[in-house]
Design an enzyme around this catalytic site. Structure first.
Site, PDB file in Angstrom:
ATOM      1  CG  ASP A 219      53.513  37.888  35.230  1.00  0.00           C
ATOM      2  OD1 ASP A 219      54.581  37.251  35.207  1.00  0.00           O
ATOM      3  OD2 ASP A 219      53.330  38.917  34.561  1.00  0.00           O
ATOM      4  CG  ASP A 225      41.371  38.673  36.779  1.00  0.00           C
ATOM      5  OD1 ASP A 225      42.301  37.953  36.377  1.00  0.00           O
ATOM      6  OD2 ASP A 225      41.551  39.748  37.385  1.00  0.00           O
ATOM      7  CB  CYS A 366      44.747  43.009  36.589  1.00  0.00           C
ATOM      8  SG  CYS A 366      44.516  41.445  35.745  1.00  0.00           S
TER       9      CYS A 366
END
Length: 377
Positions: A219, A225, A366
C-alpha cells in the site's frame, strides 16, 4: 500564515519523536471500502489507541460531519473531537510534518518557533497505483490542522508521506529507496535531489537509505515506519525474522547490512536492535467479505492477502510507548520486552486488536501524528 523559504535555512528542524509533544492528532475511520463492516471494528480500536495515548498527552480526533457524533460517543471526554472532512484516516501521511526552531525568539520580529510542512500527496501512488482514486480531501488535512492550531505553514509540491521518513532529531534521517524513489511518487526528481529536499525541509545533514521496507507493505511501497525506527541517536529498531524462507528475511538482512556499515550525521556507528515480526498473518475470508467492493474507488483487499504486520509501527507518547499486539503470544511478549528495554523511561502499552488497523493497510504509527511542544529556549 504561509512561510517562505527553506525551513532548515530559517533554523527549523524536525524533532525526534521522543522529544516532548503538545498533543497527538488522529482521524476517525469510516470508509466501508477499506474498513470492514462499515468501520465498526476499526473505530473500536482507534478509540482504544486514542484513549491510551490520552493518558500521556492531549489527543485530538478529527471526524467527518456524519461521524462526529459517533466518534464523540465512543471517545472519552478528555479527547477533543474536531469536525474535519478527509478521504481516509492516515494522519501520519496526510497530516503536517512539524518542525521546530531552537533559536531564541525575537519578540520584535515575532518569529515562530514551530511550523508545519504541508507536503504534496497522491494516495501512495496516484490514480493507477494508489490506494484510492480521490484524495482531494486528504490534500487539505495538513493545512486544516495548521489553521486550527494557528501554526505557520511551509508548502512543498514534492510527494512525501510522513511514514516514509524517520529522524533522530540530531541531523539524521532514515528512509527507503522502495518508497521515495518509486516512479509513482516524484519521477522527475533524482535520488540526490530528493535527499537535498529532505535536508532543506527536515533540517537533517545525512540520509540513510534502506533498499526496501517490510514485505507485504505494498500500500505504501515500503514505508520506513513498518521497517525501522530510531530509539535514540545512534540506535535503531529493525523488523526482523530468523525464518530464511520468509520473504521478509532477505529484506531484513539487506537492511541490516546497510545499517551496520553506516554512520549517522554525527559519525556514530549505528547500533541495531532486532525486533521480530509476528508469524505471518493473512486476511481471512470473513474479513475480506466485510469490505464493500461495489461502487468503490479503493484498492481491493482480497482474502489471503498477507498483512504488513510489524511491531516497529508504534507511537512514542510523552512517557508512553503505544504498540500493536497481534495475538501472537510469543512475539507480542517479545515485542513488549524489547520495547521496554529500548525505552526504559517509558511505559509500554500493547494494543490488543491492532490487527484491525493492519487490515486497513497500516498500524498505530500510521494513524497518529505528534505535534511537538514549543522548544524551551
Amino acid at each position: 500564515m504561509n512561510m517562505e523559504g527553506k525551513p532548515s535555512l530559517l533554523g527549523f528542524r524536525m524533532p525526534a519523536e521522543w522529544e516532548p509533544h503538545s498533543c497527538c492528532w488522529m482521524g476517525w475511520p469510516e470508509r466501508p471500502d477499506n474498513w470492514r463492516d462499515n468501520a465498526k471494528h476499526g473505530q473500536q480500536v482507534f478509540a482504544k489507541v486514542a484513549s491510551t495515548i490520552s493518558k500521556y498527552e492531549p489527543v485530538t480526533v478529527c471526524a467527518s460531519a456524519s461521524q462526529w457524533a459517533n466518534a464523540r460517543s465512543q471517545l472519552p471526554e478528555n479527547i477533543r473531537v474536531v469536525e474535519m472532512s478527509m478521504n481516509d484516516t492516515w494522519f501520519r501521511d496526510t497530516g503536517p510534518t512539524f518542525v521546530v526552531s531552537d533559536r531564541s525568539t525575537d519578540s520584535a520580529k515575532e518569529e515562530p518557533n514551530i511550523a508545519g510542512i504541508d507536503w504534496n500527496f497522491n494516495s501512495w501512488g496516484g490514480v493507477e497505483e494508489g490506494c484510492y482514486e480521490d484524495w482531494s480531501l486528504d490534500l487539505l488535512v495538513a493545512r486544516k490542522i495548521l489553521d486550527v492550531e494557528r501554526i505557520p505553514r511551509f508548502s512543498h509540491d514534492m510527494i512525501l508521506e510522513g511514514g516514509s521518513i524517520h529522524v533522530d532529531g540530531e541531523g539524521t534521517c532514515i528512509t527507503t529507496e522502495e518508497c521515495l524513489l518509486n516512479p509513482n511518487r516524484n519521477p522527475n526528481l533524482t535520488k540526490e535531489q530528493i535527499e537535498d529536499e529532505l535536508k532543506m525541509y527536515l533540517g537533517v545533514r545525512k540520509v540513510i537509505w534502506l533498499p526496501r521496507g517490510l514485505f507485504g507493505d505494498d500500500d505504501t511501497n515500503g514505508h520506513i515506519d513498518n521497517m525501522c525506527c530510531f530509539v535514540k541517536p545512534g540506535v535503531v529498531l529493525l523488523a526482523w525474522t530468523d525464518d530464511k524462507v520468509d520473504p521478509q528475511y532477505e529484506r531484513s538482512t539487506e537492511a541490516f547490512s546497510v545499517l551496520v556499515n553506516s554512520t549517522d550525521a554525527n559519525n556514530r556507528k549505528i547500533e541495531i536492535i532486532k525486533l521480530h515480526v509476528p508469524e505471518p498473518l493473512y486476511m481471512t475470508k470473513e474479513e475480506a467479505e466485510g469490505i464493500k467492493s461495489e461502487d468503490c474507488d479503493a484498492k481491493p483487499r482480497p482474502a489471503g492477502t498477507r498483512l504488513a504486520a510489524s511491531y516497529i509501527n508504534f507511537y512514542i507518547a510523552n512517557g508512553g510507548i503505544i504498540a500493536p499486539a497481534f495475538g501472537d503470544k510469543k512475539r507480542d511478549k517479545e515485542a513488549y520486552d524489547v520495547l521496554s528495554s529500548a525505552f526504559p523511561n517509558h511505559k509500554v502499552m500493547m494494543i490488543e486488536g491492532a490487527r484491525e488497523i493492519c487490515l486497513g493497510g497500516g498500524n498505530i504509527h500510521c494513524i497518529t501524528q505528534q505535534q511537538p511542544a514549543l522548544p524551551s529556549v
